[in-house]
Structures are given as C-alpha cells and as structure tokens.
Scaffold this motif. Structure first.
Motif, PDB file in Angstrom:
ATOM      1  N   ALA A   1     116.927 -20.179 -29.213  1.00 43.72           N
ATOM      2  CA  ALA A   1     116.284 -21.495 -28.997  1.00 43.72           C
ATOM      3  C   ALA A   1     115.713 -22.184 -30.340  1.00 43.72           C
ATOM      4  N   ALA A   2     115.189 -23.317 -30.285  1.00 43.79           N
ATOM      5  CA  ALA A   2     114.917 -24.330 -31.430  1.00 43.79           C
ATOM      6  C   ALA A   2     113.944 -23.405 -31.951  1.00 43.79           C
ATOM      7  N   GLY A   3     113.330 -23.298 -33.172  1.00 41.05           N
ATOM      8  CA  GLY A   3     112.439 -22.240 -33.810  1.00 41.05           C
ATOM      9  C   GLY A   3     112.412 -20.934 -33.791  1.00 41.05           C
ATOM     10  N   THR A   4     113.900 -20.537 -33.402  1.00 41.80           N
ATOM     11  CA  THR A   4     114.112 -18.823 -33.855  1.00 41.80           C
ATOM     12  C   THR A   4     115.059 -18.736 -34.910  1.00 41.80           C
ATOM     13  N   MET A   5     115.332 -17.405 -35.266  1.00 36.17           N
ATOM     14  CA  MET A   5     116.293 -17.345 -36.342  1.00 36.17           C
ATOM     15  C   MET A   5     117.096 -15.896 -36.009  1.00 36.17           C
ATOM     16  N   ALA A   6     118.327 -15.972 -36.529  1.00 38.40           N
ATOM     17  CA  ALA A   6     119.245 -14.764 -36.395  1.00 38.40           C
ATOM     18  C   ALA A   6     119.478 -14.482 -37.943  1.00 38.40           C
ATOM     19  N   VAL A   7     119.953 -13.108 -38.056  1.00 43.08           N
ATOM     20  CA  VAL A   7     119.983 -12.366 -39.343  1.00 43.08           C
ATOM     21  C   VAL A   7     121.300 -11.797 -39.331  1.00 43.08           C
TER      22      VAL A   7
ATOM     23  N   THR B   1     123.542 -11.452 -46.794  1.00 50.58           N
ATOM     24  CA  THR B   1     122.814 -11.598 -45.684  1.00 50.58           C
ATOM     25  C   THR B   1     122.674 -12.994 -45.394  1.00 50.58           C
ATOM     26  N   VAL B   2     122.958 -13.470 -44.196  1.00 46.84           N
ATOM     27  CA  VAL B   2     122.873 -14.802 -43.672  1.00 46.84           C
ATOM     28  C   VAL B   2     121.716 -14.970 -42.852  1.00 46.84           C
ATOM     29  N   LEU B   3     121.096 -15.950 -42.851  1.00 43.30           N
ATOM     30  CA  LEU B   3     120.002 -16.426 -42.116  1.00 43.30           C
ATOM     31  C   LEU B   3     120.500 -17.799 -41.382  1.00 43.30           C
ATOM     32  N   VAL B   4     120.241 -17.921 -40.109  1.00 45.59           N
ATOM     33  CA  VAL B   4     120.459 -19.186 -39.344  1.00 45.59           C
ATOM     34  C   VAL B   4     119.376 -19.248 -38.427  1.00 45.59           C
ATOM     35  N   SER B   5     118.714 -20.290 -38.718  1.00 46.37           N
ATOM     36  CA  SER B   5     117.402 -20.654 -37.810  1.00 46.37           C
ATOM     37  C   SER B   5     117.739 -22.132 -37.054  1.00 46.37           C
ATOM     38  N   ALA B   6     117.511 -22.184 -35.908  1.00 50.44           N
ATOM     39  CA  ALA B   6     117.685 -23.244 -35.098  1.00 50.44           C
ATOM     40  C   ALA B   6     116.401 -24.367 -35.298  1.00 50.44           C
ATOM     41  N   CYS B   7     116.627 -25.390 -35.749  1.00 52.31           N
ATOM     42  CA  CYS B   7     115.412 -26.277 -36.469  1.00 52.31           C
ATOM     43  C   CYS B   7     114.560 -26.451 -35.485  1.00 52.31           C
TER      44      CYS B   7
ATOM     45  N   GLY C   1     117.584 -30.622 -30.057  1.00 51.87           N
ATOM     46  CA  GLY C   1     118.581 -31.414 -29.230  1.00 51.87           C
ATOM     47  C   GLY C   1     117.968 -30.977 -27.544  1.00 51.87           C
ATOM     48  N   GLY C   2     117.256 -29.987 -27.414  1.00 57.30           N
ATOM     49  CA  GLY C   2     116.897 -29.445 -26.184  1.00 57.30           C
ATOM     50  C   GLY C   2     115.573 -29.325 -25.676  1.00 57.30           C
ATOM     51  N   GLU C   3     115.270 -28.546 -24.691  1.00 58.73           N
ATOM     52  CA  GLU C   3     113.865 -28.265 -24.453  1.00 58.73           C
ATOM     53  C   GLU C   3     113.425 -26.992 -25.131  1.00 58.73           C
ATOM     54  N   PRO C   4     112.130 -26.716 -25.228  1.00 58.69           N
ATOM     55  CA  PRO C   4     111.656 -25.519 -25.929  1.00 58.69           C
ATOM     56  C   PRO C   4     112.223 -24.352 -25.068  1.00 58.69           C
ATOM     57  N   GLY C   5     112.735 -23.259 -25.586  1.00 56.85           N
ATOM     58  CA  GLY C   5     112.744 -22.120 -24.937  1.00 56.85           C
ATOM     59  C   GLY C   5     114.391 -22.015 -24.612  1.00 56.85           C
ATOM     60  N   VAL C   6     115.148 -23.116 -24.553  1.00 58.64           N
ATOM     61  CA  VAL C   6     116.214 -23.161 -24.128  1.00 58.64           C
ATOM     62  C   VAL C   6     117.279 -22.799 -25.141  1.00 58.64           C
ATOM     63  N   PRO C   7     118.239 -22.109 -24.984  1.00 61.03           N
ATOM     64  CA  PRO C   7     119.384 -21.957 -25.935  1.00 61.03           C
ATOM     65  C   PRO C   7     119.885 -23.237 -26.594  1.00 61.03           C
ATOM     66  N   ALA C   8     119.913 -23.365 -27.888  1.00 59.92           N
ATOM     67  CA  ALA C   8     120.360 -24.609 -28.476  1.00 59.92           C
ATOM     68  C   ALA C   8     121.402 -24.341 -29.487  1.00 59.92           C
ATOM     69  N   ILE C   9     121.425 -23.028 -30.094  1.00 61.26           N
ATOM     70  CA  ILE C   9     122.293 -22.605 -30.918  1.00 61.26           C
ATOM     71  C   ILE C   9     122.942 -21.393 -30.869  1.00 61.26           C
ATOM     72  N   GLU C  10     124.326 -21.096 -30.954  1.00 62.82           N
ATOM     73  CA  GLU C  10     124.799 -19.903 -30.597  1.00 62.82           C
ATOM     74  C   GLU C  10     125.518 -19.315 -32.217  1.00 62.82           C
ATOM     75  N   VAL C  11     125.078 -18.114 -32.346  1.00 63.42           N
ATOM     76  CA  VAL C  11     125.685 -17.591 -33.811  1.00 63.42           C
ATOM     77  C   VAL C  11     126.277 -16.444 -33.330  1.00 63.42           C
ATOM     78  N   THR C  12     127.609 -16.381 -33.710  1.00 65.63           N
ATOM     79  CA  THR C  12     128.391 -15.044 -33.535  1.00 65.63           C
ATOM     80  C   THR C  12     128.978 -14.584 -34.837  1.00 65.63           C
ATOM     81  N   TRP C  13     129.114 -13.116 -35.085  1.00 65.63           N
ATOM     82  CA  TRP C  13     129.443 -12.618 -36.174  1.00 65.63           C
ATOM     83  C   TRP C  13     130.134 -11.123 -36.001  1.00 65.63           C
TER      84      TRP C  13
END
Lengths: 215, 192
Positions: free
Chosen positions: B7-13, B167-173, B178-190
């Motif tokens: 969701a916007a405002g969260t990060m994957a490592v 180490t790669v950090l990806v944060s959904a801005c 583009g969406g509502e708070p708490g709704v998944p907005a970015i998908e990160v796969t590795w």
C-alpha cells in the motif's frame, strides 16, 4: 571587513563559514569556470542543502536570483541575491574519480568530490555529506531523446553568484577541475571567493582582476 | 518467489544475488514507487542516480541500462520495462516536503522508510541515496515546477536483475499515490 577574500587557483577548494547577516560572493576571474558549492547549517550538518526541496519549494527547476536554497528539512539556508550568468543547476552529485573513469576510462582524475571532501575535512565530512550540489554557472540540459548534454558555461570574467546566509552556514567550494567535458571550457581557471557583511562593499571586478594579474 | 503487495507508504526489502530478478509493478494507475539499492558488503556504497544518468547518458530508465553505485560498481540492470517515464534526479519524498507542499502523506514517506532501514544497519540518514523514481514525474507547468501524477497505468512494470550482491528497497510513494489508503498499489516480486 571581509571574513574571506581569496583568489582560488584552478582546481583548488575552500571552506567558508557564513553567518546570518553575511554574504558569500564567488566571481569568475578568467571566464567559463564553474564552482561546485555544498552547504549545510553550521549547527547541524544533517540540515543540508536539498536540491529537490529547493526546486519544489521555489517551484523552479533551476536556481535563479530570487530563489532560496532550502535544506532537506525545508530550512531556508541561503537566498540567491545575484547570479549574473548561467542556468543555476542544482543536482545530487558532482564529478568524481569514479564518474570520470566511467566516462573517460582514465583513473584518478582531479574532481570536485575529492576537492569537497578535502575542503570539508575540518568538519569531518564524508562522501555522503558532499553529494548535494549547487552549480550556478554550469550548463547542462536534457535532450528530447532522454540524454544529458553538458555545454560550455556562459559565465565570463567578472560574472558572479552571491548567496546571503539565512542560517549560519558552512559552505564548501570546489573550483571544478573538470577538463574533459565542456563544463569549464576544457580549461579550469580561477575563481575569487569573498565572504563579508551583506551591507559591505564588495571587491570590484577591476580589483579582483588586478589581484589576479599579480598572482 | 516472494511477492509483496505494498500500500502507499509501505516498503519491501529484498536481498539479491547476481542474476536474481526483481520486478516492480503498478497495481493502480498513477502510483509511484521509489527504489534504492545498497551494496551488500557495505551499505555506504549505494545507488547513484547522478553517476548512472551521466555514465549511461540517460535521465530516465531504459531497457539494458545499468544502475551504478557512486563508486562505479554495477548494482542492477534494467531487463524490461513497459513505460519509460521515470525520474533519476529527485530525492525521495520526505515528511518535511509533504508538509511544506500541503500534502498529507498516506503512510510513511519513502525517505523515512529508507532511513529506518539504514538505522538498522547502524548508519545515519545521510547515506540515504537518491532513488530511482519509478513512474515518478516532475514537470514545469505554467512556469511552475512541481510533482506531477505518476506515469503508471495499472499493470505497468520494470524488471531489474542484480549485477552484484545488493539490498534493494522499494517504497510505494506516500505522496504520489494512485489509490486509496491501505489498498495495494505496488507489487514487488523477486527471486528467493
């Protein structure tokens, strides 16, 4: 009474402390020369120049007279009272030995990062402290094909940039030693650095050139 | 293969080895993701968007380009992308900028998430890199420069491969959403 009044040799560097009520003026002596400038709040090095904050808060991609240089925490660091030439580039990095190697295949070339680290050594500066750069006379543009183009600088002898401290500052200046791009017209040359009370008389271009001629 | 929906405002490592791939996909139109990379051996060696832009002669992502550290070590390569409108110049969004621009961040700002990871590594905030602003755009409109809505359409993606252990950090801005708070907005796969 000037706090600092120096002729900066080609490829040289200096550190300045500029208090509120004081200004820093950098004058091009021989022409077509670029300084790379780093600044942060004297009392808190983490309150450092932010290119993005400066651009977004001024609503301007380029830092032109009238703009204020802001820190990452949005502190107003310095007002750009004058810049008589050049576009007012502000970026997240300077030329460095690794960048020069990437572009030219030549190791260990003179560069602004090394200069700025040397200038900032008395303040314990590390590489991360000198990556946020105000480069007032540099000419760099984005082409429509997605690439960067560096062009000759517009600043001629006597052109200057002047910053007025809005917070007590540490300012590092690298007299850019780049000689393999048009940044300094392939010929690094001299700058003059003056720091003093904002209301004080500035050295005239004539006096700077006379001093330069004697040097 | 780990898959994280942000969701916007969260990060994957993601800890990557050479050859591993990492994909960033927009789930909703307009969402921006900010990506930074640190060398596994020493996080102070980190992505340099300036060196990357000048070494690669590009101010946006292009297929086949390498993302370099400030020491000119390869960190990531761009394998495939569906959209070439990205940013290699801006710093990560901060709570101070959000406040100054009158925006309410939706979650944690990218810079704050990157700083939190660095603090876990024992390093201060100054080592936060300038990110790749995936789908991020800033433009001058009516003589005023500012952030623009993200360039992403739902499903747009960028796929990277690791060129070195990193180490790669990806944060959904949290600002350019583009969406509502708490709704998944970015998908990160590795790769695992």
């Amino acid at each position: 009474m000037a706090e600092q009044d120096i002729l900066l040799a080609p490829r040289a560097h200096t550190a300045s402390e500029v208090a509120v009520g004081e200004s820093l003026r950098i004058t091009v002596v021989d022409g077509q020369q670029v300084p790379d400038i780093v600044l942060w709040a004297r009392d808190d090095a983490q309150d450092r120049l932010s290119p993005s904050a400066s651009q977004l808060l001024n609503e301007s991609f380029l830092m032109v007279p009238g703009c204020v240089l802001h820190s990452q925490r949005t502190t107003a660091l310095a007002a750009i009272d004058a810049c008589t030439a050049g576009a007012g580039v502000i970026v997240g990095g300077s030329c460095s030995a690794p960048l020069n190697y990437a572009r030219f295949g030549i190791p260990d070339t003179p560069n602004c990062r090394t200069n700025l680290l040397a200038a900032g050594a008395p303040y314990g500066a590390e590489e991360a402290d000198v990556q946020h750069i105000y480069c007032p006379f540099m000419t760099i543009r984005r082409d429509a094909d997605g690439s960067y183009v560096i062009d000759l600088p517009e600043a001629e002898s006597g052109d200057y940039v002047e910053l007025r401290a809005l917070t007590d500052l540490v300012v590092l200046t690298s007299n850019c030693p780049q000689e393999r791009t048009p940044t300094n017209a392939f010929n690094p040359s001299r700058l003059h650095v003056w720091v003093g009370p904002s209301e004080a008389d500035r050295p005239t271009v004539g006096s700077i050139l006379e001093e330069a001629a004697r040097a | 293969m780990p898959e994280v929906k942000l969701a916007a405002g969260t990060m994957a490592v993601a800890a990557l080895s050479p050859g591993d791939t990492l994909s960033v996909r927009a789930l909703v139109a307009g969402q921006v993701a900010e990506l930074v990379a640190h060398a596994a051996a020493d996080p102070r060696e980190r992505l340099s968007t300036l060196l990357t832009g000048l070494a690669e002669g590009a101010y946006t992502l292009r297929e086949g380009m390498t993302l370099w550290s400030q020491e000119y070590s390869p960190l990531l390569r761009v394998e495939e992308l569906s959209n070439e409108q990205h940013d290699l110049a801006l710093e990560a969004c901060t709570p101070w900028i959000a406040r100054a621009l009158g925006n309410e961040p939706v979650g944690t700002c990218c810079w704050s998430s990157f700083r939190a990871w660095l603090e876990q590594e024992g390093l201060p905030e100054k080592w936060v890199p300038y990110p790749v602003g995936i789908f991020k755009q800033a433009e001058e409109r009516d003589g005023r420069y500012g952030l623009a809505p993200g360039s992403s359409a739902a499903g747009d993606f960028v796929r990277f491969s690791a060129a070195s252990p990193c180490t790669v950090l990806v944060s959904a801005c949290a600002l350019t959403t583009g969406g509502e708070p708490g709704v998944p907005a970015i998908e990160v796969t590795w790769n695992d």
